[in-house]
Every structure is written in C-alpha cells, then in structure tokens.
Scaffold this motif. Structure first.
Motif, PDB file in Angstrom:
ATOM      1  N   GLU A  88     -12.330  28.405 -18.267  1.00  0.00           N
ATOM      2  CA  GLU A  88     -13.157  27.368 -17.620  1.00  0.00           C
ATOM      3  C   GLU A  88     -12.323  26.113 -17.374  1.00  0.00           C
ATOM      4  O   GLU A  88     -12.478  25.446 -16.341  1.00  0.00           O
ATOM      5  CB  GLU A  88     -14.375  27.063 -18.495  1.00  0.00           C
ATOM      6  CG  GLU A  88     -15.452  28.141 -18.405  1.00  0.00           C
ATOM      7  CD  GLU A  88     -16.464  28.064 -19.537  1.00  0.00           C
ATOM      8  OE1 GLU A  88     -16.377  27.117 -20.366  1.00  0.00           O
ATOM      9  OE2 GLU A  88     -17.338  28.950 -19.598  1.00  0.00           O
ATOM     10  N   ALA A  89     -11.410  25.797 -18.311  1.00  0.00           N
ATOM     11  CA  ALA A  89     -10.539  24.636 -18.121  1.00  0.00           C
ATOM     12  C   ALA A  89      -9.560  24.870 -16.965  1.00  0.00           C
ATOM     13  O   ALA A  89      -9.308  23.971 -16.158  1.00  0.00           O
ATOM     14  CB  ALA A  89      -9.770  24.339 -19.418  1.00  0.00           C
ATOM     15  N   VAL A  90      -9.024  26.088 -16.879  1.00  0.00           N
ATOM     16  CA  VAL A  90      -8.095  26.400 -15.788  1.00  0.00           C
ATOM     17  C   VAL A  90      -8.835  26.394 -14.451  1.00  0.00           C
ATOM     18  O   VAL A  90      -8.290  25.944 -13.427  1.00  0.00           O
ATOM     19  CB  VAL A  90      -7.404  27.756 -16.031  1.00  0.00           C
ATOM     20  CG1 VAL A  90      -6.426  28.056 -14.902  1.00  0.00           C
ATOM     21  CG2 VAL A  90      -6.664  27.760 -17.364  1.00  0.00           C
ATOM     22  N   LEU A  91     -10.074  26.855 -14.448  1.00  0.00           N
ATOM     23  CA  LEU A  91     -10.875  26.844 -13.218  1.00  0.00           C
ATOM     24  C   LEU A  91     -11.029  25.416 -12.693  1.00  0.00           C
ATOM     25  O   LEU A  91     -10.966  25.181 -11.480  1.00  0.00           O
ATOM     26  CB  LEU A  91     -12.244  27.475 -13.474  1.00  0.00           C
ATOM     27  CG  LEU A  91     -13.193  27.553 -12.277  1.00  0.00           C
ATOM     28  CD1 LEU A  91     -12.581  28.334 -11.126  1.00  0.00           C
ATOM     29  CD2 LEU A  91     -14.522  28.180 -12.705  1.00  0.00           C
ATOM     30  N   ARG A  92     -11.195  24.454 -13.586  1.00  0.00           N
ATOM     31  CA  ARG A  92     -11.291  23.051 -13.164  1.00  0.00           C
ATOM     32  C   ARG A  92      -9.999  22.612 -12.472  1.00  0.00           C
ATOM     33  O   ARG A  92     -10.033  21.876 -11.481  1.00  0.00           O
ATOM     34  CB  ARG A  92     -11.593  22.146 -14.362  1.00  0.00           C
ATOM     35  CG  ARG A  92     -12.989  22.306 -14.908  1.00  0.00           C
ATOM     36  CD  ARG A  92     -13.452  21.086 -15.653  1.00  0.00           C
ATOM     37  NE  ARG A  92     -12.661  20.832 -16.859  1.00  0.00           N
ATOM     38  CZ  ARG A  92     -12.900  21.376 -18.049  1.00  0.00           C
ATOM     39  NH1 ARG A  92     -13.905  22.229 -18.186  1.00  0.00           N
ATOM     40  NH2 ARG A  92     -12.156  21.089 -19.091  1.00  0.00           N
ATOM     41  N   LEU A  93      -8.864  23.080 -12.993  1.00  0.00           N
ATOM     42  CA  LEU A  93      -7.574  22.731 -12.380  1.00  0.00           C
ATOM     43  C   LEU A  93      -7.459  23.346 -10.983  1.00  0.00           C
ATOM     44  O   LEU A  93      -6.893  22.731 -10.069  1.00  0.00           O
ATOM     45  CB  LEU A  93      -6.419  23.208 -13.263  1.00  0.00           C
ATOM     46  CG  LEU A  93      -6.295  22.521 -14.624  1.00  0.00           C
ATOM     47  CD1 LEU A  93      -5.231  23.221 -15.478  1.00  0.00           C
ATOM     48  CD2 LEU A  93      -5.946  21.042 -14.465  1.00  0.00           C
ATOM     49  N   VAL A  94      -8.000  24.544 -10.825  1.00  0.00           N
ATOM     50  CA  VAL A  94      -8.015  25.179  -9.497  1.00  0.00           C
ATOM     51  C   VAL A  94      -8.869  24.353  -8.545  1.00  0.00           C
ATOM     52  O   VAL A  94      -8.470  24.053  -7.407  1.00  0.00           O
ATOM     53  CB  VAL A  94      -8.550  26.628  -9.583  1.00  0.00           C
ATOM     54  CG1 VAL A  94      -8.707  27.225  -8.189  1.00  0.00           C
ATOM     55  CG2 VAL A  94      -7.619  27.492 -10.427  1.00  0.00           C
ATOM     56  N   GLU A  95     -10.040  23.959  -9.017  1.00  0.00           N
ATOM     57  CA  GLU A  95     -10.967  23.185  -8.182  1.00  0.00           C
ATOM     58  C   GLU A  95     -10.376  21.829  -7.792  1.00  0.00           C
ATOM     59  O   GLU A  95     -10.669  21.300  -6.719  1.00  0.00           O
ATOM     60  CB  GLU A  95     -12.292  22.998  -8.920  1.00  0.00           C
ATOM     61  CG  GLU A  95     -13.060  24.304  -9.087  1.00  0.00           C
ATOM     62  CD  GLU A  95     -14.211  24.214 -10.085  1.00  0.00           C
ATOM     63  OE1 GLU A  95     -15.017  25.150 -10.119  1.00  0.00           O
ATOM     64  OE2 GLU A  95     -14.286  23.211 -10.842  1.00  0.00           O
ATOM     65  N   GLN A  96      -9.512  21.288  -8.657  1.00  0.00           N
ATOM     66  CA  GLN A  96      -8.862  19.998  -8.382  1.00  0.00           C
ATOM     67  C   GLN A  96      -7.633  20.145  -7.484  1.00  0.00           C
ATOM     68  O   GLN A  96      -7.017  19.152  -7.105  1.00  0.00           O
ATOM     69  CB  GLN A  96      -8.433  19.334  -9.704  1.00  0.00           C
ATOM     70  CG  GLN A  96      -9.589  18.888 -10.575  1.00  0.00           C
ATOM     71  CD  GLN A  96      -9.151  18.560 -11.999  1.00  0.00           C
ATOM     72  OE1 GLN A  96      -7.957  18.512 -12.298  1.00  0.00           O
ATOM     73  NE2 GLN A  96     -10.112  18.319 -12.871  1.00  0.00           N
ATOM     74  N   GLY A  97      -7.265  21.384  -7.144  1.00  0.00           N
ATOM     75  CA  GLY A  97      -6.122  21.611  -6.273  1.00  0.00           C
ATOM     76  C   GLY A  97      -4.781  21.563  -6.986  1.00  0.00           C
ATOM     77  O   GLY A  97      -3.731  21.585  -6.329  1.00  0.00           O
ATOM     78  N   LYS A  98      -4.807  21.547  -8.315  1.00  0.00           N
ATOM     79  CA  LYS A  98      -3.550  21.491  -9.071  1.00  0.00           C
ATOM     80  C   LYS A  98      -2.972  22.883  -9.341  1.00  0.00           C
ATOM     81  O   LYS A  98      -1.795  23.007  -9.689  1.00  0.00           O
ATOM     82  CB  LYS A  98      -3.768  20.743 -10.395  1.00  0.00           C
ATOM     83  CG  LYS A  98      -4.104  19.273 -10.187  1.00  0.00           C
ATOM     84  CD  LYS A  98      -4.414  18.562 -11.486  1.00  0.00           C
ATOM     85  CE  LYS A  98      -4.735  17.091 -11.214  1.00  0.00           C
ATOM     86  NZ  LYS A  98      -5.119  16.373 -12.448  1.00  0.00           N
ATOM     87  N   VAL A  99      -3.790  23.897  -9.171  1.00  0.00           N
ATOM     88  CA  VAL A  99      -3.379  25.285  -9.411  1.00  0.00           C
ATOM     89  C   VAL A  99      -3.886  26.139  -8.258  1.00  0.00           C
ATOM     90  O   VAL A  99      -5.057  26.047  -7.879  1.00  0.00           O
ATOM     91  CB  VAL A  99      -3.949  25.802 -10.756  1.00  0.00           C
ATOM     92  CG1 VAL A  99      -3.774  27.310 -10.884  1.00  0.00           C
ATOM     93  CG2 VAL A  99      -3.292  25.083 -11.932  1.00  0.00           C
ATOM     94  N   ARG A 100      -2.998  26.963  -7.687  1.00  0.00           N
ATOM     95  CA  ARG A 100      -3.397  27.843  -6.579  1.00  0.00           C
ATOM     96  C   ARG A 100      -3.968  29.165  -7.067  1.00  0.00           C
ATOM     97  O   ARG A 100      -4.949  29.663  -6.526  1.00  0.00           O
ATOM     98  CB  ARG A 100      -2.198  28.122  -5.667  1.00  0.00           C
ATOM     99  CG  ARG A 100      -1.744  26.937  -4.843  1.00  0.00           C
ATOM    100  CD  ARG A 100      -0.575  27.340  -3.939  1.00  0.00           C
ATOM    101  NE  ARG A 100      -0.989  28.328  -2.924  1.00  0.00           N
ATOM    102  CZ  ARG A 100      -0.136  29.134  -2.295  1.00  0.00           C
ATOM    103  NH1 ARG A 100       1.173  29.087  -2.569  1.00  0.00           N
ATOM    104  NH2 ARG A 100      -0.568  29.991  -1.385  1.00  0.00           N
ATOM    105  N   ALA A 101      -3.317  29.785  -8.051  1.00  0.00           N
ATOM    106  CA  ALA A 101      -3.740  31.091  -8.547  1.00  0.00           C
ATOM    107  C   ALA A 101      -3.578  31.114 -10.055  1.00  0.00           C
ATOM    108  O   ALA A 101      -2.732  30.408 -10.618  1.00  0.00           O
ATOM    109  CB  ALA A 101      -2.920  32.200  -7.901  1.00  0.00           C
TER     110      ALA A 101
END
Length: 331
Positions: A153-166
């Motif tokens: 769930e924490a990594v998903l937030r990073l994806v949503e923030q555009g900091k992580v692509r995959a």
C-alpha cells in the motif's frame, strides 16, 4: 541488444541489465568508483539501458555511482531498477546479518519494509540517483515483521505520486507474490538463478509464465564461478562474500570447471568467452526475462553486453543442458 517488457507494466528493459552490487564494493572487497562509472557508461553504449542497484550496496555508494554514471544520458532512455527494505541505519524489523561496511566497520542489517521506512528510502534513493522517478522499485527481501499488504500500500502511494513507474519484488515466493498482488500488480520478481542454482524452475517459473510476470535473474554467473577463471583453492579477501561460500570450496570449483571444459569448445567456435555463453544459455531458459550481469570495469561490462551477440541454436542450448545434467552432484 534485445529488449523486453516487465510483465504488463509498460516498462521496457534491456535483457542484459547492469548489476551494480559489486560496483558498490560492499561484500566484494571494495570498489574503484571511476572504473564503476566507466563500466556503466560502456554498457549503455552497447545498448544495456537498464541498471539494477540498491541502497544496501555500499550503504548508498552504489546508487551514488549509478547517479554519477547517468548524468548527461537521456533519462527516458535509461531504466533505473532499485530496491528498498534493507536498513543498516536503524535497528528495526527482521534482523538479517552482521557485516562490515566498506570502511571495515561493523554494521547490523535489517529487513524492514514498514510504510514510513519505504517513503524515506524512496526519497533517499531518488536523491542519490539524481532523478525524480524510479522505473522499477523492488522490495529487496521479505520482511516478516511487516504485513505484505502494508508494504505494498505504501509503494502504491509512490506509484500514484509518479515517483515509481513499476513495482517488483525480489526473493519472494509464489505465495508472497500472490499476497502482494491483492494490493497492486507486480511486474517482476528478482531471484537468484544460474546453471548451478535452478530451484526456481519448480514453482516460480511456471507461476510467472502463467501470470505474465518477468523474472530478473541475479547472479547468473554464480559470483564469477561460471566464468572458468576461478581456480580450486583460490583465496579471497575476508570482506569478499566468496571467502566462505560453499560453492567456492575447492572440490566444487573443480567439479564446475570440469563441466565448463566440456562447453568451452562451443564458446571458442563462436569467438565467445565462457561467461558470454553462460549468459546466453541463461537467457534461453523459459521464463527468464533479464539477466543481471555485474562488472567492475569497462572491459568486463563490454564483454557482458556482447553476450547478446552470441547465437545459440535450440540444439546447442540442449547440448549445454545435457552436459549440466551429467555434472556430478556435490557429496
């Protein structure tokens, strides 16, 4: 170079990726930073656009080296693969190991993937890498003290923030992958795989093939054992993880070298090194999307990248596999 998509992530990577564990020096007897930067740039020139690193490699040094190496390169042509979940600066989570840093000082390493730790690690990695996004963010090892859904769930937030692509995992079992996928889609699993370490073929490979996930094979050269350059009785520095590794016991080195001598003529007939032949065979195995090949200087990096030019017919792949099956097993 050959390229592939990591699962259904939209992130395309080179099938030979630069593995920068050794570049960070930690557990490899130190590093020469200029050589490591040159190795990454030499790889890029030959189409190796993907670089795998992690904060724990050199306690930040590997990521800094990667950041230095990609300065001036077009960011959209480079894929940065890094990790989270191993901390040496806090005593929290699942104790992993006692080790020494590059300065010879004792440190304790913990597997720790709590949400607040992930957020901090991501910011630290972005800073060291000199970028504002990570192409593939991978949990380094399972952390049994943090529920997988909280981590993801924490990594998903990073994806949503555009900091992580995959998002990927590393050293995860099939069951752990299934648990993670209740929260978000995984692109890949990075696991050890080599000619002499093939246990993932039993369950992980069938699972990833069935669910269209990529496998990133680390240590495909088995820490250098499969280059044919290691001699029985070879002594490694105390800080080198191979110093006490059972695969580097004299009798095992002799056993592996005997196998390598049987496939050496094939390598020579293709004007290739044993290492290049080994990498090409590994890429030919079902489910293996990418091999991570480490290099500590530009010469090694060029050799690794040019493994993609070695062509193996299905019959040649089978011949190598047969020789492997005939290799005596350790007592």
């Amino acid at each position: 170079m050959e390229y592939t998509e990591l699962g259904n992530s939209g992130v395309h990577v080179s099938r030979i990726a630069f593995g920068s564990w050794a570049a960070g020096g930690w557990m490899w007897g130190g590093t020469e930073q200029n050589d490591a930067v040159g190795a990454i740039r030499a790889s890029f020139e030959l189409g190796v656009t993907s670089i795998d690193t992690a904060p724990i490699y050199g306690q930040g040094l590997s990521e800094q080296i990667v950041g230095e190496a990609i300065k001036g390169l077009p960011r959209d042509k480079v894929q940065l693969l890094t990790k989270f979940g191993m901390r040496w600066d806090v005593a929290k989570g699942d104790f992993a190991m006692k080790t020494k840093n590059n300065d010879g000082q004792d440190i304790d390493v913990y597997k720790y993937a709590a949400p607040e730790s992930i957020i901090k690690e991501c910011e630290d990695s972005l800073s060291r890498l000199g970028t504002d996004y990570i192409d593939l963010y991978q949990i380094h090892w399972p952390d049994k003290t943090t529920p997988i859904h909280e981590t993801m769930e924490a990594v998903l937030r990073l994806v949503e923030q555009g900091k992580v692509r995959a998002v990927g995992v590393s050293n995860y079992s099939v069951e752990q992958m299934q648990e993670a996928e209740k929260v978000l889609p995984l692109a890949s699993n990075q696991v050890p795989y080599s000619m002499v370490r093939r246990d993932i073929e039993k369950d992980l490979v069938p699972y990833t093939l069935a669910h269209h996930k990529a496998i990133l094979a680390y240590s495909p050269m088995q820490l250098g054992l499969l280059t044919g350059k290691i001699k029985p009785g070879q002594v490694f520095e105390e800080s080198d993880l191979r110093a006490k590794h059972p695969l580097f016991a004299s009798e095992n080195v002799a056993r592996v070298n005997a196998f390598l001598s049987k496939i050496r003529p094939m390598a020579e007939s293709k004007n290739a090194t044993l290492g290049q032949l080994v990498l090409r065979w590994t890429l030919a195995q079902p489910g293996i999307s990418v091999v991570l090949a480490g290099a500590r200087n530009p010469e090694q990096a060029v050799q690794n990248a040019r493994a993609i030019d070695v062509q193996l017919s299905p019959q040649e792949v089978e011949f190598i596999s047969q020789q492997l099956e005939q290799m005596p097993q350790p007592a």
